[in-house]
Design a protein around this motif. Structure first.
Motif, PDB file in Angstrom:
ATOM      1  N   PHE A 120      36.684  41.025  37.197  1.00 49.49           N
ATOM      2  CA  PHE A 120      35.939  40.887  35.994  1.00 49.49           C
ATOM      3  C   PHE A 120      36.428  41.112  34.717  1.00 49.49           C
ATOM      4  O   PHE A 120      35.695  41.451  33.917  1.00 49.49           O
ATOM      5  CB  PHE A 120      34.425  41.521  36.236  1.00 49.49           C
ATOM      6  CG  PHE A 120      34.500  43.134  36.281  1.00 49.49           C
ATOM      7  CD1 PHE A 120      34.896  43.629  37.756  1.00 49.49           C
ATOM      8  CD2 PHE A 120      34.242  43.759  35.544  1.00 49.49           C
ATOM      9  CE1 PHE A 120      34.982  45.030  37.689  1.00 49.49           C
ATOM     10  CE2 PHE A 120      34.159  45.250  35.567  1.00 49.49           C
ATOM     11  CZ  PHE A 120      34.522  45.842  36.628  1.00 49.49           C
ATOM     12  N   ILE A 137      30.841  48.442  41.074  1.00 48.41           N
ATOM     13  CA  ILE A 137      30.370  48.869  39.858  1.00 48.41           C
ATOM     14  C   ILE A 137      29.607  47.785  38.697  1.00 48.41           C
ATOM     15  O   ILE A 137      28.813  48.311  38.103  1.00 48.41           O
ATOM     16  CB  ILE A 137      31.693  49.279  39.144  1.00 48.41           C
ATOM     17  CG1 ILE A 137      31.452  50.021  37.833  1.00 48.41           C
ATOM     18  CG2 ILE A 137      32.833  48.146  38.722  1.00 48.41           C
ATOM     19  CD1 ILE A 137      32.529  50.889  37.174  1.00 48.41           C
ATOM     20  N   PRO A 141      43.307  52.127  37.712  1.00 49.36           N
ATOM     21  CA  PRO A 141      44.530  52.030  37.011  1.00 49.36           C
ATOM     22  C   PRO A 141      44.165  53.269  35.876  1.00 49.36           C
ATOM     23  O   PRO A 141      45.309  53.440  34.995  1.00 49.36           O
ATOM     24  CB  PRO A 141      44.915  50.743  36.411  1.00 49.36           C
ATOM     25  CG  PRO A 141      43.550  50.136  36.770  1.00 49.36           C
ATOM     26  CD  PRO A 141      42.585  50.760  37.669  1.00 49.36           C
ATOM     27  N   GLY A 184      36.444  53.011  29.687  1.00 48.64           N
ATOM     28  CA  GLY A 184      37.211  53.354  30.838  1.00 48.64           C
ATOM     29  C   GLY A 184      37.660  52.380  32.043  1.00 48.64           C
ATOM     30  O   GLY A 184      38.424  52.682  32.738  1.00 48.64           O
ATOM     31  N   CYS A 185      36.858  51.415  31.797  1.00 48.10           N
ATOM     32  CA  CYS A 185      37.171  50.465  32.754  1.00 48.10           C
ATOM     33  C   CYS A 185      37.861  49.045  32.243  1.00 48.10           C
ATOM     34  O   CYS A 185      37.376  48.557  31.159  1.00 48.10           O
ATOM     35  CB  CYS A 185      35.709  49.952  33.547  1.00 48.10           C
ATOM     36  SG  CYS A 185      35.770  48.347  34.751  1.00 48.10           S
ATOM     37  N   VAL A 186      38.729  48.420  32.986  1.00 53.37           N
ATOM     38  CA  VAL A 186      39.405  47.051  32.650  1.00 53.37           C
ATOM     39  C   VAL A 186      38.822  45.800  33.296  1.00 53.37           C
ATOM     40  O   VAL A 186      39.712  45.026  33.055  1.00 53.37           O
ATOM     41  CB  VAL A 186      40.961  47.389  32.534  1.00 53.37           C
ATOM     42  CG1 VAL A 186      41.200  48.422  31.438  1.00 53.37           C
ATOM     43  CG2 VAL A 186      41.466  47.801  33.853  1.00 53.37           C
ATOM     44  N   GLY A 187      38.218  46.156  34.347  1.00 46.80           N
ATOM     45  CA  GLY A 187      37.455  45.138  35.187  1.00 46.80           C
ATOM     46  C   GLY A 187      38.743  44.500  36.177  1.00 46.80           C
ATOM     47  O   GLY A 187      38.443  43.493  36.737  1.00 46.80           O
ATOM     48  N   CYS A 188      39.558  45.406  36.773  1.00 45.50           N
ATOM     49  CA  CYS A 188      40.759  44.959  37.530  1.00 45.50           C
ATOM     50  C   CYS A 188      39.782  44.712  39.226  1.00 45.50           C
ATOM     51  O   CYS A 188      40.414  44.086  39.995  1.00 45.50           O
ATOM     52  CB  CYS A 188      41.791  45.962  37.850  1.00 45.50           C
ATOM     53  SG  CYS A 188      41.338  47.506  38.629  1.00 45.50           S
ATOM     54  N   GLY A 189      38.781  45.388  39.386  1.00 47.13           N
ATOM     55  CA  GLY A 189      38.076  45.100  40.583  1.00 47.13           C
ATOM     56  C   GLY A 189      38.468  46.068  41.920  1.00 47.13           C
ATOM     57  O   GLY A 189      37.963  45.905  42.879  1.00 47.13           O
ATOM     58  N   ARG A 190      39.480  46.773  41.646  1.00 44.07           N
ATOM     59  CA  ARG A 190      39.900  47.551  42.660  1.00 44.07           C
ATOM     60  C   ARG A 190      39.226  48.499  43.253  1.00 44.07           C
ATOM     61  O   ARG A 190      38.918  48.734  44.553  1.00 44.07           O
ATOM     62  CB  ARG A 190      41.235  48.472  42.289  1.00 44.07           C
ATOM     63  CG  ARG A 190      42.456  47.716  42.052  1.00 44.07           C
ATOM     64  CD  ARG A 190      43.505  48.781  41.498  1.00 44.07           C
ATOM     65  NE  ARG A 190      44.776  48.314  41.580  1.00 44.07           N
ATOM     66  CZ  ARG A 190      45.302  47.632  40.089  1.00 44.07           C
ATOM     67  NH1 ARG A 190      44.352  47.586  39.139  1.00 44.07           N
ATOM     68  NH2 ARG A 190      46.653  47.334  40.065  1.00 44.07           N
ATOM     69  N   CYS A 191      38.125  49.295  42.422  1.00 42.22           N
ATOM     70  CA  CYS A 191      37.165  50.302  43.138  1.00 42.22           C
ATOM     71  C   CYS A 191      36.346  49.374  43.965  1.00 42.22           C
ATOM     72  O   CYS A 191      35.594  50.212  44.889  1.00 42.22           O
ATOM     73  CB  CYS A 191      36.607  50.747  41.863  1.00 42.22           C
ATOM     74  SG  CYS A 191      35.512  50.058  40.668  1.00 42.22           S
ATOM     75  N   LYS A 236      33.249  56.423  33.075  1.00 41.80           N
ATOM     76  CA  LYS A 236      33.686  55.155  33.033  1.00 41.80           C
ATOM     77  C   LYS A 236      33.346  54.326  31.773  1.00 41.80           C
ATOM     78  O   LYS A 236      34.175  53.759  30.994  1.00 41.80           O
ATOM     79  CB  LYS A 236      33.713  54.181  34.043  1.00 41.80           C
ATOM     80  CG  LYS A 236      34.573  54.736  35.225  1.00 41.80           C
ATOM     81  CD  LYS A 236      36.278  54.219  35.013  1.00 41.80           C
ATOM     82  CE  LYS A 236      37.283  55.033  35.707  1.00 41.80           C
ATOM     83  NZ  LYS A 236      38.409  55.020  35.302  1.00 41.80           N
ATOM     84  N   TRP A 255      30.927  59.752  37.567  1.00 43.77           N
ATOM     85  CA  TRP A 255      32.217  58.461  37.625  1.00 43.77           C
ATOM     86  C   TRP A 255      31.746  57.694  36.656  1.00 43.77           C
ATOM     87  O   TRP A 255      32.595  56.779  35.691  1.00 43.77           O
ATOM     88  CB  TRP A 255      32.576  58.332  39.065  1.00 43.77           C
ATOM     89  CG  TRP A 255      33.701  57.323  38.960  1.00 43.77           C
ATOM     90  CD1 TRP A 255      34.877  57.506  38.801  1.00 43.77           C
ATOM     91  CD2 TRP A 255      33.548  55.778  39.222  1.00 43.77           C
ATOM     92  NE1 TRP A 255      35.672  56.190  38.892  1.00 43.77           N
ATOM     93  CE2 TRP A 255      34.674  55.159  39.275  1.00 43.77           C
ATOM     94  CE3 TRP A 255      32.344  55.081  39.705  1.00 43.77           C
ATOM     95  CZ2 TRP A 255      35.024  53.965  39.640  1.00 43.77           C
ATOM     96  CZ3 TRP A 255      32.816  53.673  39.933  1.00 43.77           C
ATOM     97  CH2 TRP A 255      33.828  53.208  39.761  1.00 43.77           C
TER      98      TRP A 255
HETATM   99  S1  SF4 Z   1      37.051  47.971  38.135  1.00 40.09           S
HETATM  100 FE1  SF4 Z   1      37.007  49.815  38.958  1.00 40.09          FE
HETATM  101  S2  SF4 Z   1      39.119  50.344  39.649  1.00 40.09           S
HETATM  102 FE2  SF4 Z   1      39.209  48.690  38.014  1.00 40.09          FE
HETATM  103  S3  SF4 Z   1      39.378  49.618  36.036  1.00 40.09           S
HETATM  104 FE3  SF4 Z   1      37.257  49.401  36.484  1.00 40.09          FE
HETATM  105  S4  SF4 Z   1      36.650  51.147  37.377  1.00 40.09           S
HETATM  106 FE4  SF4 Z   1      38.751  51.289  37.484  1.00 40.09          FE
END
Ligand code: SF4
Ligand code: SF4
Length: 371
Positions: free
Chosen positions: A162, A354, A271, A337-344, A325, A321
């Motif tokens: 996202f 999230i 990340p 603190g979130c870049v939207g990579c979706g890993r979590c 973020k 958490w």
């Molecule tokens: S999407 Fe999740 S893993 Fe990715 S930066 Fe945001 S909080 Fe961290």
């Protein structure tokens, strides 16, 4: 903007090796796409992609030979700047006492191949944490100074990305030495290449590449636009910080706390998460060392102070958490603190998302105010 043919990609990698960089890039291992040393194109996951959803990750064959036809996996580049384990110092007995030794940083100049836009933003965020706060992390500083970044603009969105709503992707805006966009059409497979630093320009000059045509630049822009339009998730950040600041209590946290396993996967794959702990280890020969390793706010011991842990419930750890973020990170570091990579989302074993949790909080807060 230059044009690099697919057949010439190894020339780029060789040029980086010739100027002294160790190459780190995506490799396929253990059923996932990870980051590790590579020697050439043959080590990349050529013709593979990843299918991701909440709590799900699968690698799959593509019907083409794309070099970067996947998004992000469980690794992030932070492991090369802020390693999961590092020795802070060691102590050795001597005849008249002991000496402390600080191990030097390995001194390896690394070129990161295939850094996505969201990951560039994550590196910027970690720079603020480790380099711009009151305490300088000198090991991070040294590793960071030796880095060469080859970014790859995304030509497809992952199932849990996202970044568009977080304004961190899918196109890289600065922070790289070179930025590539991969274009595959029926007849051609090539990259447009843009230098973002003097070091990047120097490497491009060595390659002596032709200019990309207007049509090729348009095709690259269309690939990135396609990725943006594919993105199935978004996080509405409008007014989110004040909302999180006022919903410190509430049934919502209890509900997510009942699903969350406190496994810490989300923080380890993230990340930007930067928490660490230290452990003192004694050796049988009388030596000792202090190790620093990644830690997580989901660990029960993480908030331990004299008398016990502050955050004893899983609900309170999840709240910590998420609010860090998306809210208090702004107070600390001036950004999300979130870049939207979706890993979590992908790597949460129970599929906690999230974006959905933030949306649910918004709904709960609105209902409370209406009621
Ligand atoms: S999407 Fe999740 S893993 Fe990715 S930066 Fe945001 S909080 Fe961290
Ligand atoms: S949110 Fe998911 S990944 Fe994170 S600690 Fe809870 S169960 Fe694990």
């Amino acid at each position: 903007m230059k044009r690099l043919g697919r057949a010439e990609f190894d020339r780029l990698l060789n040029a980086l090796t010739e100027v002294g960089y160790e190459l780190i890039g995506p490799v396929m291992r253990d059923g996932a796409i990870l980051y590790d040393s590579i020697a050439g194109v043959r080590d990349l996951p050529v013709g593979w992609t990843d299918a991701q959803e909440a709590g799900q990750y699968r690698i799959q064959r593509r019907d083409d030979q794309a070099l970067f036809g996947y998004v992000v996996g469980p690794h992030s580049w932070k492991r090369f700047l802020f390693p999961p384990n590092q020795t802070v110092f060691s102590a050795r007995r001597t005849d008249d006492g002991f000496v402390l030794e600080t191990p030097p940083v390995d001194g390896v100049r690394r070129a990161l191949i295939g850094v996505r836009a969201c990951e560039l933003e994550a590196i910027r965020i970690q720079d603020r944490v480790f380099l711009e706060g009151p305490y300088l992390d000198t090991a991070y500083q040294q590793r960071r100074a030796m880095l060469f970044v080859v970014a790859v603009n995304c030509g497809q969105a992952g199932g849990t990305c996202f970044c568009a709503s977080m304004k961190t992707g899918p196109k890289a805006h600065g922070g790289y030495d070179l930025a590539l966009t991969e274009v595959l059409d029926a007849d051609e497979h090539y990259f447009t290449v843009d230098a973002g630093s003097p070091a990047g320009k120097e490497v491009l000059d060595r390659l002596d590449l032709p200019e990309a045509s207007g049509a090729e630049c348009d095709a690259a822009a269309a690939a990135v636009a396609r990725a943006e339009s594919q993105m199935g998730r978004s996080l509405d950040t409008d007014g989110l910080k004040p909302l999180l600041d006022r919903v410190l209590d509430g049934r919502h946290w209890e509900a997510v706390g009942q699903r969350c396993l406190s496994c810490a996967n989300c923080t380890l794959v993230c990340p930007t998460c930067f928490c660490s702990t230290v452990e003192d280890i004694t050796e049988l020969d009388g030596g000792a060392r202090r190790e620093r390793r990644w830690d997580s706010c989901f660990d029960g011991e993480f908030s331990y102070v004299a008398g016990g842990s502050i955050r004893q419930s899983t609900a309170s750890r999840y709240r910590q958490w998420l609010t860090h973020k998306l809210s208090s990170w702004h107070d600390q570091f001036g950004s999300s603190g979130c870049v939207g990579c979706g890993r979590c989302i992908t790597w949460c074993p129970v599929g906690i998302d999230i974006t959905q949790e933030a949306a649910a909080l918004r709904v709960a807060d609105a209902a409370e105010h209406d009621g």
